[in-house]
Each structure stands twice: as structure tokens, then as C-alpha cells.
Scaffold this active site. Structure first.
Site, short mmCIF file in Angstrom:
data_model
loop_
_atom_site.label_atom_id
_atom_site.label_comp_id
_atom_site.label_asym_id
_atom_site.label_seq_id
_atom_site.Cartn_x
_atom_site.Cartn_y
_atom_site.Cartn_z
CE LYS A 121 -22.38 29.85 -17.08
NZ LYS A 121 -23.50 30.20 -16.17
CG ASN A 144 -17.41 30.59 -16.02
OD1 ASN A 144 -17.05 31.82 -15.58
ND2 ASN A 144 -18.51 30.49 -15.68
CG HIS A 189 -24.38 38.32 -14.44
ND1 HIS A 189 -23.67 38.23 -13.13
CD2 HIS A 189 -24.40 37.00 -14.71
CE1 HIS A 189 -23.18 37.06 -13.08
NE2 HIS A 189 -23.71 36.18 -14.09
#
Length: 441
Positions: A121, A144, A189
Site C-alpha cells: 500500500k 498511514n 496483526h
């Protein structure tokens, strides 16, 4: 739950959790709205505390639950899980909990290109931003990556390009992207998502809510939005999709038209070719002229720590892919990778409770040697015990393999793990790898 917006922030008790660049951007946003927020940070010495205005109340070292329960609005850092008991208690009382991206989306004054995915990304966000700049468009790139989203407001931008994490998307409901993409979904995660991959995917798919256009990965059905038919989406992929990499001709093809030979691009690796295709699809929707896009693809050398060539000496390539902090990212680096000699692969760190088994087929290839280190080094070495070397640190692994290198070999740091067991962050890990490469190579 009543949503607080615009001038309605005035007179409300706002609590911001988490400092740093993003937290400070939230503080300045509320001050500009005529609201003095309170700030909480669980760290004992958080970054940015010295930049807090003197009239902003501040609590550090723990969550101040009394402040949270008195709040009308809580702005939570992406690093704080919504499952945190204090936040659950506040949510049960009807207190609204948002993140900085939600605040941004309520105020944004230009179209938004929104990008998420387990891997790639940052590269795609950066590429689209560079394409827009090359076309003369005033573009704000952040989220981000780089600049906090709120700091992009009121800059006169004609377009916003945002990288968004699953954590950021959990607290965002007002995003209405001109184009949104989930590049891929692989385990990451899992320590934050106790219900597993489906829960993590659901967070990612929030990016498509109210998006005018959805860009999906033809090879990854987990990137498809739940409420739209596949035919309504624009796809990218390898040998299939509206935008695809032709593996035989080595060309990027857009809507049936060959547009660039990958030999003319600085970026290398199949995963980077699909990143380029996703960027092209997003750029086309944003109306960015094709010539500007192709100029960028020919000259864009990629981001640091993302499959970055740091040394080529005596026929040996040393590649820093320290940003590969999960299994899917390492798979992406290894998929379709061509190495004339031996691939010396460095794996290790904190695996974040991930399943390493998808790496096994790549490690089983005849020309691959594996060097494992860090907290989960032992578990990684057990994937291919006969061809794995286990050391305590990355430096020990590199010093072990260096004398065995021959022309045509590649040394690849693509660790499949977070760095926080032995390094400050993935950037520090990559910088140390690059320094050692120059010493040993």
C-alpha cells in the site's frame, strides 16, 4: 450514537488518545475548531509532548478512565484497540469513538483515492501521488504514510491520496472515496484480531463503503467487496484482469492495450508490477493523464526498505525488503523471483502470532538457503530444518552466509516478521542490513 461534526464540536469534551505526529495534528485540528481537547498517552515519554500548547491538559503513563467516561468524543490512535476495556466501557455509554481519518473525511474538500492492503500500500500510494504531481495536479499524500491526513487540509489540494491501515479503517465511517482498493489480504496483526483473518478482512473492506469505484485483485478473492458483484469492480492481476502483467511478453497491459515493457521500469519483481497496475487503475479513475503515469513508472525507484537493491558487487545482489513484516509480504517478494545462483533468505523477528506454513513451498526450492533469527527464528527454521541456519541476530546470520556467496547469488532480507523484538522499527533493521551488506559484500 449521535455524530458530532463541524461546528458542533464546539462546547464538547474531546479526549485524544495518543500523541506523536498524528495526535498533534488532531490537537491542532480541534484548536482550529475552537475546542481545547484533553490528551492521553499510555507511554511515559511520548514523542511530541514538548510541542503541546500549554492550555491543553495532558495525562501520560496510563489511560485516564475518568477523562474517557466524561468525554463527548474520543479520538483514538490506531495503536489503541477498540477492544480495550476502557474504550468498550465508553462505547457502551454511547460516547462516539473515531480516528483522525474520520475527522479528515468529514472535512475533506477534494476527491479521495483510498488505498489499503496487507502489502504494497505504501508503494501504490506513493506511485499515485507521484503520477498526480507529474500531471501538474496539486495532490496531498498521507494517512498511514508520511503526513497525517488532518495536516493535508486547507492546502488547496485538488486530490487526496491516502494510505489507510485496517486499524484506521475500524474508526472511519464517513469515507466516500472516488476510488478505493484493497490490494491483497493475507494474515497480519493476528494478535489484534482474535477472530482471525475474517475479522481482519472485514476491517480492510470498510474502505469500499460508499466508494464510487472499487479496484480489486483478480488473484485474491478476499479483496472483493461483499456487497458488489465482481463485474462491477475494476481488476488488476497477473495474466488476467482489466489491468494485467503479461508474463510471456513482460508487458503491463491496461484495458487490452500494452502500455509499457517492464524492462523499462526501475521497479522489479512481480509484486511491484501488480502494484504499478493498481496505481495505473487508480490514476485513470482520477483523470491523471497516461503520459505522466508512464514517465513516473520509468523513473520511480521505489521506497526504502521495500525490495530495495542496496548493493550489487561481484555479481551478488543484496536486497533490503525489511518492510516485509508479515508472511504475505515475504510471499509476494518470493513469488516469481528469478535468481541465477543461490537465494540466501533472511527470516526472523516477531511473527505476531502468524502462521508461517505458506512460506514452506518457497523454502523447499533447490536454490534457496534460509537464515533465521530473532524471537520466532526457531519456528521459522523448523519449516525447512535441513537447509536452515538458526542464529540469535540478523548480523550473525549475515556474517555466517557472507563467505559462501558466489556471482549470481542474492541475499534477501524479507523477514516475514515485525522488527520490534530486536530493533526500534523496520527502518532501523533495513538500515543495519544495508550497512552490513556494504561491509560484507
Amino acid at each position: 450514537m449521535a455524530r458530532i461534526q463541524g461546528k458542533q464540536y464546539q462546547g464538547k469534551k474531546v479526549v485524544i488518545i495518543g500523541l506523536g505526529l498524528t495526535g498533534l495534528s488532531c490537537v491542532h485540528f480541534f484548536l482550529s475548531q475552537g475546542v481545547i481537547p484533553r490528551v492521553i498517552d499510555t507511554r511515559s515519554a511520548p514523542p511530541g509532548v514538548e510541542q503541546l500548547p500549554s492550555n491543553v491538559e495532558y495525562h501520560h503513563g496510563s489511560l485516564n478512565n475518568s477523562w474517557l467516561q466524561e468525554a463527548d468524543l474520543i479520538v483514538a490512535s490506531p495503536g489503541i484497540a477498540l477492544a480495550t476495556p476502557e474504550l468498550q466501557q465508553a462505547a457502551n455509554k454511547g460516547i462516539e469513538i473515531v480516528g483522525d481519518i474520520e475527522l479528515f473525511c468529514r472535512e475533506a474538500d477534494a476527491p479521495i483515492i483510498a488505498i489499503t492492503g496487507s502489502n504494497g500500500k505504501s508503494t501504490v500510494t506513493s506511485l499515485v501521488g507521484e503520477m498526480a504531481k507529474a500531471a501538474g495536479i496539486s495532490v496531498g499524500v498521507g494517512g498511514n504514510i508520511g503526513i497525517p491526513a488532518l495536516s493535508l487540509l486547507n492546502q488547496g489540494h485538488q486530490l487526496y491520496v491516502l494510505e489507510l491501515s485496517s486499524f484506521q479503517l475500524e474508526t472511519t465511517s464517513s469515507l466516500q472515496a472516488l476510488a478505493a482498493t484493497v490490494l491483497n489480504v493475507t494474515e497480519d496483526h493476528m494478535d489484534r484480531y482474535p477472530l482471525g483473518l475474517a475479522q481482519y478482512r472485514d476491517a480492510k473492506l470498510r474502505i469500499y463503503h460508499n466508494a464510487a469505484n472499487c479496484i480489486v485483485n483478480a488473484q485474491d478473492p478476499l479483496t472483493l467487496p461483499r456487497d458488489r458483484r465482481h463485474e462491477a469492480c475494476i481488476s488488476f492481476g497477473v495474466d488476467s484482469g482489466d489491468y494485467y502483467f503479461d508474463t510471456q511478453q513482460r508487458l503491463l497491459v491496461a484495458k487490452g492495450q500494452a502500455i509499457i515493457d517492464v524492462a523499462d521500469m526501475h521497479l522489479t519483481g512481480q509484486h511491484n508490477y501488480t502494484n504499478a497496475l493498481a496505481a495505473l487503475a487508480l490514476a485513470d479513475i482520477a483523470g491523471i493523464e497516461r503520459k505522466a503515469c508512464l514517465d513516473v513508472l520509468k523513473n520511480y525507484a521505489g521506497l526504502m526498505h521495500r525490495f530495495q537493491l542496496v548493493l550489487l558487487n561481484n555479481g551478488v545482489r543484496w536486497i533490503n525488503d525489511s518492510k516485509a513484516t508479515n508472511v504475505g509480504s515475504t510471499e509476494a517478494a518470493l513469488n516469481g523471483l528469478k535468481v541465477d545462483g543461490t537465494l540466501h533468505l533472511l527470516l526472523g523477528g516477531d511473527g505476531k502470532a502468524a502462521d508461517f506454513s505458506p512460506l514452506k513451498p518457497y523454502l523447499a526450492q533447490d536454490n534457496v538457503r534460509v537464515y533465521c533469527f530473532g524471537r520466532d527464528g526457531k519456528a521459522l527454521a523448523q519449516l525447512e530444518p535441513e537447509k536452515s541456519v538458526l542464529t540469535e541476530t540478523m548480523e550473525q546470520s549475515m556474517r555466517y552466509l557472507a563467505p559462501h556467496l558466489k556471482s549470481g547469488d542474492m541475499v534477501l532480507l524479507s523477514p516475514a516478521c515485525a522488527s520490534i523484538d530486536q530493533f526500534k522499527n523496520f527502518e532501523q533493521r533495513g538500515m543495519i542490513f544495508a550497512q552490513l551488506a556494504k561491509e560484507l559484500g
